[in-house]
Write a protein that holds these residues in place. Structure first.
Motif, PDB file in Angstrom:
ATOM      1  N   LEU A   1      21.544  33.356  65.634  1.00 22.54           N
ATOM      2  CA  LEU A   1      21.966  34.423  64.721  1.00 22.54           C
ATOM      3  C   LEU A   1      23.025  33.896  63.752  1.00 22.54           C
ATOM      4  O   LEU A   1      23.760  32.963  64.068  1.00 22.54           O
ATOM      5  N   ASN A   2      23.135  34.540  62.576  1.00 22.46           N
ATOM      6  CA  ASN A   2      24.140  34.066  61.616  1.00 22.46           C
ATOM      7  C   ASN A   2      25.549  34.529  62.002  1.00 22.46           C
ATOM      8  O   ASN A   2      25.721  35.400  62.864  1.00 22.46           O
ATOM      9  N   GLU A   3      26.528  33.931  61.366  1.00 18.87           N
ATOM     10  CA  GLU A   3      27.923  34.144  61.762  1.00 18.87           C
ATOM     11  C   GLU A   3      28.376  35.589  61.584  1.00 18.87           C
ATOM     12  O   GLU A   3      29.163  36.105  62.380  1.00 18.87           O
ATOM     13  N   LYS A   4      27.907  36.239  60.516  1.00 21.30           N
ATOM     14  CA  LYS A   4      28.317  37.630  60.274  1.00 21.30           C
ATOM     15  C   LYS A   4      27.833  38.547  61.388  1.00 21.30           C
ATOM     16  O   LYS A   4      28.563  39.431  61.847  1.00 21.30           O
ATOM     17  N   VAL A   5      26.597  38.330  61.827  1.00 18.06           N
ATOM     18  CA  VAL A   5      26.044  39.144  62.914  1.00 18.06           C
ATOM     19  C   VAL A   5      26.759  38.839  64.226  1.00 18.06           C
ATOM     20  O   VAL A   5      27.076  39.752  65.007  1.00 18.06           O
ATOM     21  N   LEU A   6      27.037  37.571  64.486  1.00 19.68           N
ATOM     22  CA  LEU A   6      27.752  37.191  65.713  1.00 19.68           C
ATOM     23  C   LEU A   6      29.144  37.814  65.755  1.00 19.68           C
ATOM     24  O   LEU A   6      29.608  38.266  66.807  1.00 19.68           O
ATOM     25  N   LYS A   7      29.804  37.850  64.598  1.00 19.85           N
ATOM     26  CA  LYS A   7      31.142  38.446  64.516  1.00 19.85           C
ATOM     27  C   LYS A   7      31.072  39.940  64.813  1.00 19.85           C
ATOM     28  O   LYS A   7      31.929  40.493  65.529  1.00 19.85           O
ATOM     29  N   ALA A   8      30.034  40.614  64.301  1.00 14.11           N
ATOM     30  CA  ALA A   8      29.862  42.045  64.550  1.00 14.11           C
ATOM     31  C   ALA A   8      29.577  42.313  66.025  1.00 14.11           C
ATOM     32  O   ALA A   8      30.116  43.258  66.618  1.00 14.11           O
TER      33      ALA A   8
ATOM     34  N   ILE B   1      16.119  41.149  77.519  1.00 16.07           N
ATOM     35  CA  ILE B   1      15.196  41.305  76.387  1.00 16.07           C
ATOM     36  C   ILE B   1      15.798  40.741  75.104  1.00 16.07           C
ATOM     37  O   ILE B   1      15.094  40.183  74.255  1.00 16.07           O
ATOM     38  N   GLN B   2      17.113  40.859  74.939  1.00 16.17           N
ATOM     39  CA  GLN B   2      17.772  40.278  73.762  1.00 16.17           C
ATOM     40  C   GLN B   2      17.652  38.758  73.789  1.00 16.17           C
ATOM     41  O   GLN B   2      17.356  38.123  72.767  1.00 16.17           O
ATOM     42  N   GLU B   3      17.843  38.170  74.949  1.00 17.32           N
ATOM     43  CA  GLU B   3      17.760  36.715  75.112  1.00 17.32           C
ATOM     44  C   GLU B   3      16.370  36.192  74.751  1.00 17.32           C
ATOM     45  O   GLU B   3      16.234  35.111  74.162  1.00 17.32           O
ATOM     46  N   GLU B   4      15.327  36.971  75.088  1.00 22.98           N
ATOM     47  CA  GLU B   4      13.960  36.499  74.866  1.00 22.98           C
ATOM     48  C   GLU B   4      13.409  36.880  73.500  1.00 22.98           C
ATOM     49  O   GLU B   4      12.637  36.123  72.902  1.00 22.98           O
ATOM     50  N   VAL B   5      13.770  38.064  72.984  1.00 24.94           N
ATOM     51  CA  VAL B   5      13.182  38.551  71.731  1.00 24.94           C
ATOM     52  C   VAL B   5      13.832  37.925  70.496  1.00 24.94           C
ATOM     53  O   VAL B   5      13.138  37.553  69.541  1.00 24.94           O
ATOM     54  N   ILE B   6      15.150  37.804  70.487  1.00 28.88           N
ATOM     55  CA  ILE B   6      15.866  37.363  69.276  1.00 28.88           C
ATOM     56  C   ILE B   6      15.338  36.025  68.719  1.00 28.88           C
ATOM     57  O   ILE B   6      15.004  35.935  67.532  1.00 28.88           O
ATOM     58  N   PRO B   7      15.202  34.956  69.539  1.00 20.60           N
ATOM     59  CA  PRO B   7      14.710  33.689  68.979  1.00 20.60           C
ATOM     60  C   PRO B   7      13.293  33.794  68.421  1.00 20.60           C
ATOM     61  O   PRO B   7      12.974  33.166  67.408  1.00 20.60           O
ATOM     62  N   VAL B   8      12.454  34.607  69.075  1.00 17.86           N
ATOM     63  CA  VAL B   8      11.058  34.758  68.643  1.00 17.86           C
ATOM     64  C   VAL B   8      10.980  35.466  67.290  1.00 17.86           C
ATOM     65  O   VAL B   8      10.218  35.079  66.403  1.00 17.86           O
ATOM     66  N   VAL B   9      11.797  36.511  67.116  1.00 16.04           N
ATOM     67  CA  VAL B   9      11.828  37.235  65.837  1.00 16.04           C
ATOM     68  C   VAL B   9      12.352  36.317  64.736  1.00 16.04           C
ATOM     69  O   VAL B   9      11.829  36.292  63.617  1.00 16.04           O
ATOM     70  N   LEU B  10      13.388  35.528  65.032  1.00 20.10           N
ATOM     71  CA  LEU B  10      13.954  34.613  64.038  1.00 20.10           C
ATOM     72  C   LEU B  10      12.934  33.563  63.584  1.00 20.10           C
ATOM     73  O   LEU B  10      12.977  33.088  62.445  1.00 20.10           O
TER      74      LEU B  10
ATOM     75  N   ILE C   1      18.704  41.645  60.691  1.00 20.61           N
ATOM     76  CA  ILE C   1      19.870  41.662  59.799  1.00 20.61           C
ATOM     77  C   ILE C   1      20.301  40.236  59.452  1.00 20.61           C
ATOM     78  O   ILE C   1      20.724  39.947  58.338  1.00 20.61           O
ATOM     79  N   SER C   2      20.155  39.320  60.418  1.00 20.22           N
ATOM     80  CA  SER C   2      20.442  37.904  60.140  1.00 20.22           C
ATOM     81  C   SER C   2      19.537  37.382  59.026  1.00 20.22           C
ATOM     82  O   SER C   2      19.971  36.658  58.140  1.00 20.22           O
ATOM     83  N   LYS C   3      18.255  37.761  59.072  1.00 23.21           N
ATOM     84  CA  LYS C   3      17.279  37.248  58.098  1.00 23.21           C
ATOM     85  C   LYS C   3      17.390  37.957  56.741  1.00 23.21           C
ATOM     86  O   LYS C   3      17.108  37.356  55.697  1.00 23.21           O
ATOM     87  N   LEU C   4      17.810  39.221  56.757  1.00 24.50           N
ATOM     88  CA  LEU C   4      17.905  39.977  55.505  1.00 24.50           C
ATOM     89  C   LEU C   4      19.192  39.711  54.742  1.00 24.50           C
ATOM     90  O   LEU C   4      19.255  39.924  53.526  1.00 24.50           O
ATOM     91  N   ASP C   5      20.205  39.232  55.431  1.00 24.54           N
ATOM     92  CA  ASP C   5      21.550  39.153  54.852  1.00 24.54           C
ATOM     93  C   ASP C   5      21.597  38.395  53.522  1.00 24.54           C
ATOM     94  O   ASP C   5      22.280  38.802  52.589  1.00 24.54           O
ATOM     95  N   ASN C   6      20.855  37.304  53.421  1.00 25.53           N
ATOM     96  CA  ASN C   6      20.912  36.474  52.213  1.00 25.53           C
ATOM     97  C   ASN C   6      19.830  36.812  51.192  1.00 25.53           C
ATOM     98  O   ASN C   6      19.696  36.143  50.175  1.00 25.53           O
ATOM     99  N   SER C   7      19.028  37.845  51.482  1.00 23.50           N
ATOM    100  CA  SER C   7      17.921  38.157  50.571  1.00 23.50           C
ATOM    101  C   SER C   7      17.920  39.609  50.133  1.00 23.50           C
ATOM    102  O   SER C   7      16.914  40.155  49.731  1.00 23.50           O
TER     103      SER C   7
ATOM    104  N   LYS D   1      27.859  45.266  60.073  1.00 24.06           N
ATOM    105  CA  LYS D   1      29.230  45.558  59.645  1.00 24.06           C
ATOM    106  C   LYS D   1      29.756  44.595  58.584  1.00 24.06           C
ATOM    107  O   LYS D   1      30.423  45.005  57.638  1.00 24.06           O
ATOM    108  N   TYR D   2      29.465  43.302  58.715  1.00 22.97           N
ATOM    109  CA  TYR D   2      30.018  42.307  57.792  1.00 22.97           C
ATOM    110  C   TYR D   2      29.028  41.882  56.696  1.00 22.97           C
ATOM    111  O   TYR D   2      29.240  40.902  56.002  1.00 22.97           O
ATOM    112  N   THR D   3      27.928  42.615  56.565  1.00 21.11           N
ATOM    113  CA  THR D   3      26.959  42.352  55.502  1.00 21.11           C
ATOM    114  C   THR D   3      27.020  43.501  54.501  1.00 21.11           C
ATOM    115  O   THR D   3      27.737  44.483  54.701  1.00 21.11           O
ATOM    116  N   LYS D   4      26.244  43.375  53.439  1.00 19.37           N
ATOM    117  CA  LYS D   4      26.167  44.450  52.446  1.00 19.37           C
ATOM    118  C   LYS D   4      24.886  45.269  52.601  1.00 19.37           C
ATOM    119  O   LYS D   4      24.516  46.051  51.728  1.00 19.37           O
ATOM    120  N   ILE D   5      24.215  45.092  53.712  1.00 14.82           N
ATOM    121  CA  ILE D   5      22.962  45.800  53.975  1.00 14.82           C
ATOM    122  C   ILE D   5      23.224  47.292  54.126  1.00 14.82           C
ATOM    123  O   ILE D   5      24.162  47.709  54.819  1.00 14.82           O
TER     124      ILE D   5
END
Length: 523
Positions: free
Chosen positions: A11-18, A30-39, A63-69, A98-102
């Motif tokens: 995950l990106n730093e902004k999401v990790l901070k949130a 489920i978070q451990e298994e799903v997050i890498p697959v979605v990324l 949100i990690s993937k959308l943050d820069n686009s 929280k730390y993105t503009k989404i």
């Protein structure tokens, strides 16, 4: 072996901070298994019981993937069966972003559609909504899904049970074919399998989290519905009435533990905290005091409470709801040990009530409602306790040396007044707060309706929703929990919907039987 951390998942730093701000110390299964697959960009089918942390599992990588686009137009559509879940999912996604503009927006029935249209026109990235309202906005040309990147179906089996299948398919047909699709469901009926085969990629990843739905038979489970601003006072009132001999109070975050301990200490309660930021020696010392009975209340996070083995815990109190159902089961298992009776209390707001029903369903247990104690109830508890102590002192003749002093007071005052003054001093000292309102509660919750039909009349949630819609013009989103018994049914509805249902549906026929509908009165 070291446990997986959120920082290991990509995950990106902004999401990790949130996520760190949210206080989650490590991902659920489920978070451990799903997050890498979605990324990595795969479509995902996630089969897991409700209350396992699915929102963060799909929300954090999206949100990690959308943050820069971010383009200010809809990138993601998330469909949920009810407005309560839409609000809940939207709230959690806002915390993750929280730390993105989404920008996010929940859309559902029961709220003026014009307000939602105006917000959409200003530019929204993620829409969380119920199928009926999303489809309405599509037909009004307000929502355009031609360029979306992500489609999520949350609680898919619940949406099918509520009769949303046609709406869902129409929404999917409006979506960009190159999107990434995620489907989450507690069960996998044939309709779900057909839906996934028809609309998801061939290389879709199937992730199943098998959970043991265990409950603790010796633990009595209850919940209190409170307003957020009254949460702490409600806890104090519960502690003052129940007077637990030993209780573990659970908070969701490390910060929450620190703040609650400080507030409890200021009120005179004997409490200390445990969480991951505290040193091992500090935690061991706190646990030793708790085991030896020198500490009444242990306030802890789920991670810090692992491995706690204390036999005489009379109460477990969920000050905050846990991240997932499994954590709830682990929490309440801290009481009721060795076949002793135990009590588990959970504090929820009206918005969180839906989560509680999910936990109840997943654990196959009954969590009964209790009213927050009034001042009179607290006073009566303290009075009875003081009287018992007075009786014990008299029986043991521990009062004899004070008889001369009492005799002196008898010459100046009426001894009844003296006794009353002493009672006042003792009880005021034992009260955790100078409570101002006799009763506190939450007036924003659903109205619970009683219907004189049940399983024997061959009704189901779908037929009930259609009955309400046909006769009272209610939206599916106006209806909350439906409990169908053998001969009768309970339905939660918004205040206005409840009035309409009683007015326009009571006396009408459903499945050939005339239905009587009234507000359910607590026993």
């Amino acid at each position: 072996m070291d446990s997986i951390k959120f920082s290991d998942l990509g995950l990106n730093e902004k999401v990790l901070k949130a996520i760190d701000d949210m206080g989650f110390e490590e991902p659920s299964k489920i978070q451990e298994e799903v997050i890498p697959v979605v990324l990595k960009g795969f479509d995902v089918i996630g089969q897991a019981q409700t209350g396992t942390g699915k929102t963060l599992a799909f929300g954090a990588p999206i949100i990690s993937k959308l943050d820069n686009s971010r383009q200010g137009k809809i990138d993601t559509i998330i469909l949920t069966p009810t407005r309560e879940l839409a609000i809940q999912v939207n709230d959690e996604l806002n915390r993750i972003a929280k730390y993105t503009k989404i920008k996010l927006l929940p859309v559902y029935g029961g709220q003026p559609i014009e307000r939602q249209i105006n917000a959409l026109k200003r530019g929204i990235d993620i829409v969380v909504g119920t199928p009926g309202r999303v489809l309405d906005l599509i037909r009004r040309n307000v929502i355009d899904l031609a360029d979306i990147k992500f489609l999520i179906l949350d609680e898919a089996d619940e949406m099918l049970d509520m009769g949303f299948i046609d709406d869902i398919e129409e929404i999917i047909r409006n979506c960009n074919k190159d999107r990434q699709t995620m489907l989450f469901s507690a069960t996998m009926p044939d309709e779900i399998r057909k839906l996934s085969k028809k609309y998801m990629a061939e290389d879709t990843k199937y992730i199943s989290i098998v959970k043991n739905t265990m409950t603790v038979s010796t633990v009595s489970q209850f919940y209190y519905e409170v307003k957020q601003k009254d949460r702490f006072e409600a806890l104090c009132r519960i502690l003052d009435v129940d007077e637990p001999s030993s209780a573990i109070i659970f908070c969701k975050t490390k910060k929450g533990v620190d703040e609650l301990v400080e507030a409890l200490e200021m009120r005179g309660y004997n409490a200390e905290g445990m969480h991951g930021d505290m040193s091992q020696s500090h935690r061991l010392n706190t646990l030793k005091k708790f085991k030896e009975g020198n500490l009444d209340f242990l306030v802890a996070t789920d991670v810090a409470a692992r491995g706690i083995d204390v036999e005489n815990v009379s109460h477990v109190i969920n000050y905050d709801l846990p991240q997932d159902t499994e954590s709830y089961v682990h929490r309440i298992g801290r009481t009721g040990r060795a076949n002793r009776e135990g009590t588990a209390y959970t504090l929820v707001t009206s918005r969180e009530y839906y989560i509680l029903k999910q936990i109840e369903k997943a654990t196959r247990s009954k969590i009964r409602r209790k009213e927050v104690p009034s001042i009179d109830e607290i006073f009566l508890t303290k009075y009875k306790g003081t009287v018992a102590k007075v009786r014990e002192a008299i029986e043991k003749e521990e009062h004899k040396r004070f008889v001369p002093l009492a005799t002196e007071l008898d010459e100046e005052f009426n001894l009844v007044d003296v006794a009353a003054a002493l009672f006042s001093m003792v009880i005021d000292k034992e009260m955790g707060s100078n409570y101002s309102e006799d009763s506190i509660g939450n007036a924003d919750s659903y109205v619970r309706l009683f219907l004189s039909v049940g399983r024997m009349d061959k009704i189901n949630p779908r037929s009930l929703l259609q009955f309400f819609s046909d006769n009272a013009n209610t939206d599916k989103e106006d209806i909350g929990d439906i409990d169908i018994m053998e001969k009768f049914t309970f339905v939660n509805a918004t205040s206005q919907a409840a009035k309409d249902i009683i007015k326009y549906c009571s006396g009408k026929r459903l499945m050939g039987r005339r239905v009587n509908i009234e507000i359910s009165r607590p026993r």
